[in-house]
Write an enzyme that holds these catalytic residues in place. Structure first.
Site, PDB file in Angstrom:
ATOM      1  N   TYR A   1      -7.994  14.859  -7.509  1.00  0.00           N
ATOM      2  CA  TYR A   1      -7.042  14.260  -8.453  1.00  0.00           C
ATOM      3  C   TYR A   1      -6.104  15.317  -9.066  1.00  0.00           C
ATOM      4  O   TYR A   1      -4.867  15.165  -8.994  1.00  0.00           O
ATOM      5  CB  TYR A   1      -7.804  13.473  -9.527  1.00  0.00           C
TER       6      TYR A   1
ATOM      7  N   LYS B   1      -1.991  15.560  -8.512  1.00  0.00           N
ATOM      8  CA  LYS B   1      -1.044  15.462  -9.627  1.00  0.00           C
ATOM      9  C   LYS B   1      -0.196  16.731  -9.774  1.00  0.00           C
ATOM     10  O   LYS B   1       0.974  16.665 -10.162  1.00  0.00           O
ATOM     11  CB  LYS B   1      -1.788  15.137 -10.924  1.00  0.00           C
TER      12      LYS B   1
ATOM     13  N   ASP C   1       0.898  -1.162   0.000  1.00  0.00           N
ATOM     14  CA  ASP C   1       0.000   0.000   0.000  1.00  0.00           C
ATOM     15  C   ASP C   1       0.927   1.199   0.000  1.00  0.00           C
ATOM     16  O   ASP C   1       1.611   1.472   0.991  1.00  0.00           O
ATOM     17  CB  ASP C   1      -0.927   0.022   1.220  1.00  0.00           C
ATOM     18  N   VAL C   2       0.940   1.900  -1.117  1.00  0.00           N
ATOM     19  CA  VAL C   2       1.946   2.950  -1.317  1.00  0.00           C
ATOM     20  C   VAL C   2       1.809   4.082  -0.299  1.00  0.00           C
ATOM     21  O   VAL C   2       2.749   4.851  -0.092  1.00  0.00           O
ATOM     22  CB  VAL C   2       1.861   3.448  -2.783  1.00  0.00           C
TER      23      VAL C   2
HETATM   24  N1  LIG Z   1      -5.190   6.098 -17.400  1.00  0.00           N
HETATM   25  C1  LIG Z   1      -5.055   7.404 -17.589  1.00  0.00           C
HETATM   26  O1  LIG Z   1      -5.721   7.994 -18.438  1.00  0.00           O
HETATM   27  C2  LIG Z   1      -4.057   8.193 -16.784  1.00  0.00           C
HETATM   28  C3  LIG Z   1      -3.763   9.486 -17.197  1.00  0.00           C
HETATM   29  C4  LIG Z   1      -2.856  10.229 -16.478  1.00  0.00           C
HETATM   30  C5  LIG Z   1      -2.235   9.700 -15.388  1.00  0.00           C
HETATM   31  N2  LIG Z   1      -2.540   8.446 -14.997  1.00  0.00           N
HETATM   32  C6  LIG Z   1      -1.852   7.929 -13.825  1.00  0.00           C
HETATM   33  O2  LIG Z   1      -1.125   6.784 -14.181  1.00  0.00           O
HETATM   34  C7  LIG Z   1      -0.953   5.966 -13.035  1.00  0.00           C
HETATM   35  C8  LIG Z   1      -1.366   4.560 -13.393  1.00  0.00           C
HETATM   36  O3  LIG Z   1      -2.761   4.548 -13.661  1.00  0.00           O
HETATM   37  P1  LIG Z   1      -3.432   3.518 -14.684  1.00  0.00           P
HETATM   38  O4  LIG Z   1      -4.213   4.304 -15.645  1.00  0.00           O
HETATM   39  O5  LIG Z   1      -2.431   2.553 -15.158  1.00  0.00           O
HETATM   40  O6  LIG Z   1      -4.496   2.834 -13.693  1.00  0.00           O
HETATM   41  P2  LIG Z   1      -4.658   1.303 -13.264  1.00  0.00           P
HETATM   42  O7  LIG Z   1      -5.800   1.275 -12.348  1.00  0.00           O
HETATM   43  O8  LIG Z   1      -4.692   0.448 -14.475  1.00  0.00           O
HETATM   44  O9  LIG Z   1      -3.300   0.985 -12.475  1.00  0.00           O
HETATM   45  C9  LIG Z   1      -3.042   1.584 -11.223  1.00  0.00           C
HETATM   46  C10 LIG Z   1      -2.336   0.572 -10.351  1.00  0.00           C
HETATM   47  O10 LIG Z   1      -2.027   1.223  -9.101  1.00  0.00           O
HETATM   48  C11 LIG Z   1      -2.339   0.308  -8.066  1.00  0.00           C
HETATM   49  N3  LIG Z   1      -2.628   1.011  -6.827  1.00  0.00           N
HETATM   50  C12 LIG Z   1      -3.685   1.806  -6.543  1.00  0.00           C
HETATM   51  N4  LIG Z   1      -3.630   2.202  -5.262  1.00  0.00           N
HETATM   52  C13 LIG Z   1      -2.511   1.663  -4.735  1.00  0.00           C
HETATM   53  C14 LIG Z   1      -1.920   1.717  -3.464  1.00  0.00           C
HETATM   54  N5  LIG Z   1      -2.485   2.384  -2.446  1.00  0.00           N
HETATM   55  N6  LIG Z   1      -0.765   1.051  -3.267  1.00  0.00           N
HETATM   56  C15 LIG Z   1      -0.191   0.344  -4.273  1.00  0.00           C
HETATM   57  N7  LIG Z   1      -0.719   0.243  -5.498  1.00  0.00           N
HETATM   58  C16 LIG Z   1      -1.869   0.898  -5.721  1.00  0.00           C
HETATM   59  C17 LIG Z   1      -3.564  -0.430  -8.562  1.00  0.00           C
HETATM   60  O11 LIG Z   1      -3.798  -1.644  -7.848  1.00  0.00           O
HETATM   61  C18 LIG Z   1      -3.211  -0.635 -10.022  1.00  0.00           C
HETATM   62  O12 LIG Z   1      -2.539  -1.831 -10.238  1.00  0.00           O
HETATM   63  C19 LIG Z   1      -1.795   6.592 -11.934  1.00  0.00           C
HETATM   64  O13 LIG Z   1      -0.981   7.388 -11.115  1.00  0.00           O
HETATM   65  C20 LIG Z   1      -2.750   7.481 -12.697  1.00  0.00           C
HETATM   66  O14 LIG Z   1      -3.212   8.545 -11.924  1.00  0.00           O
HETATM   67  C21 LIG Z   1      -3.421   7.664 -15.672  1.00  0.00           C
END
Ligand SMILES: NC(=O)c1ccc[n+]([C@@H]2O[C@H](COP(=O)([O-])OP(=O)(O)OC[C@H]3O[C@@H](n4cnc5c(N)ncnc54)[C@H](O)[C@@H]3O)[C@@H](O)[C@H]2O)c1
Length: 268
Positions: A173, A177, A54-55
């Protein structure tokens, strides 16, 4: 070392970095997909370890760094991809996300400012705990290992276009960020003289679990696709390619940057 490596952008980074020959540590809340990913990397001839994390927990981040050193002897590259879009977000639980979108839409119909004025403080805290404090804790734990081992290193944080665009709805959010962006710049300045580069990626909308519910919502085309000049979401692999560049020696003079693979979102 990839936090949030069980799904989406982090998972794509794990596979991309593994094909380049890196030893991989996936650290994530979700053990099922994370373990499946490490098994896939190992059966393709790579080396990979899953660590439950848990980050938002300082102890868990320290344990993650220790497990990586225990297995592979050092940490050279960190990608902090663990993140949530909302305090109740759980990667892959699309039904709950659809319900949250519907609830927010109903609240906005009654009170157009509801996303701000009625924002639940526990929800706000969880988003900041995971996205911002979690990124700090991962940087603290891994940067100290890099400094102790006296080898150059690279840290890549995952911000968002929301670091510079408030988007719509809840402020949690975008604020988290924007914090990741400034944390990245601050860490870059502190660590540059010590041989560690720190950069952020600010993706636009990417086809992962995080945007899966949004892609089914009515607002999607108007808000996302029409405002993305390329007219589509990005793929996780397209973000992993940017992470690979920032982690590599090809980016040896790049630090404190925020790079936007966003399909042209920031052109106007
Ligand atoms: N998908 C998008 O459009 C997008 C755009 C900009 C930024 N992001 C960012 O990219 C990153 C990855 O997101 P994604 O789109 O791959 O989503 P995702 O849900 O596919 O992957 C996120 C991962 O983070 C893990 N996670 C969540 N909370 C956690 C915690 N407390 N401890 C450890 N692990 C945890 C989840 O279990 C998951 O495996 C995130 O920071 C997200 O905000 C995503």
């Amino acid at each position: 070392m990839i936090t949030g490596g069980s799904n989406g952008i982090g998972l794509a980074c794990a596979h991309r970095f593994a094909t380049e020959g890196a030893n991989i540590v996936i650290a994530d809340l979700l053990a099922g997909p994370g373990t499946a990913a490490t098994e896939a990397i190992e059966s393709a001839g790579g080396a990979a370890l899953f660590v439950e994390l848990d980050v938002a927990s300082p102890e868990a981040n320290q344990a993650m760094a220790a497990a990586a050193v225990d297995r592979f002897g050092a940490i050279d590259v960190v990608v902090t991809a663990a993140g949530v879009s909302d305090g109740g977000y759980r990667s892959g639980d699309i039904e709950s996300q659809l319900k949250r979108i519907a609830t927010a839409r109903e609240a906005a119909a009654v009170n157009p400012a509801a996303a701000l004025t009625e924002l639940d403080i526990d929800n706000w805290r969880r988003v900041l705990d995971v996205n911002l404090t979690g990124t700090l804790l991962s940087i603290q734990a891994t940067a100290q290992v890099m400094l102790d081992q006296q080898r150059p290193g690279a840290i890549v944080t995952i911000a968002s276009i929301a670091a510079r665009d408030p988007l719509w709805g809840s402020p949690s959010y975008p604020v988290s960020k924007a914090g990741v962006w400034m944390l990245t710049k601050n860490a870059a300045r502190t660590l540059a003289p010590l041989g560690i580069r720190v950069n952020a990626i600010g993706p636009g909308f990417v086809d992962t679990n995080m945007t899966a519910a949004l892609a089914q919502a009515d607002e999607y085309h108007h808000r996302v696709i029409e405002n993305t000049p390329m007219g589509r979401r990005g793929t996780p692999e397209e973000i992993a390619n940017v992470a690979l560049f920032l982690a590599s020696d090809e980016a040896s003079y790049v630090t404190g940057e925020l790079i936007h693979p966003d399909g042209g979102w920031f052109t106007g």
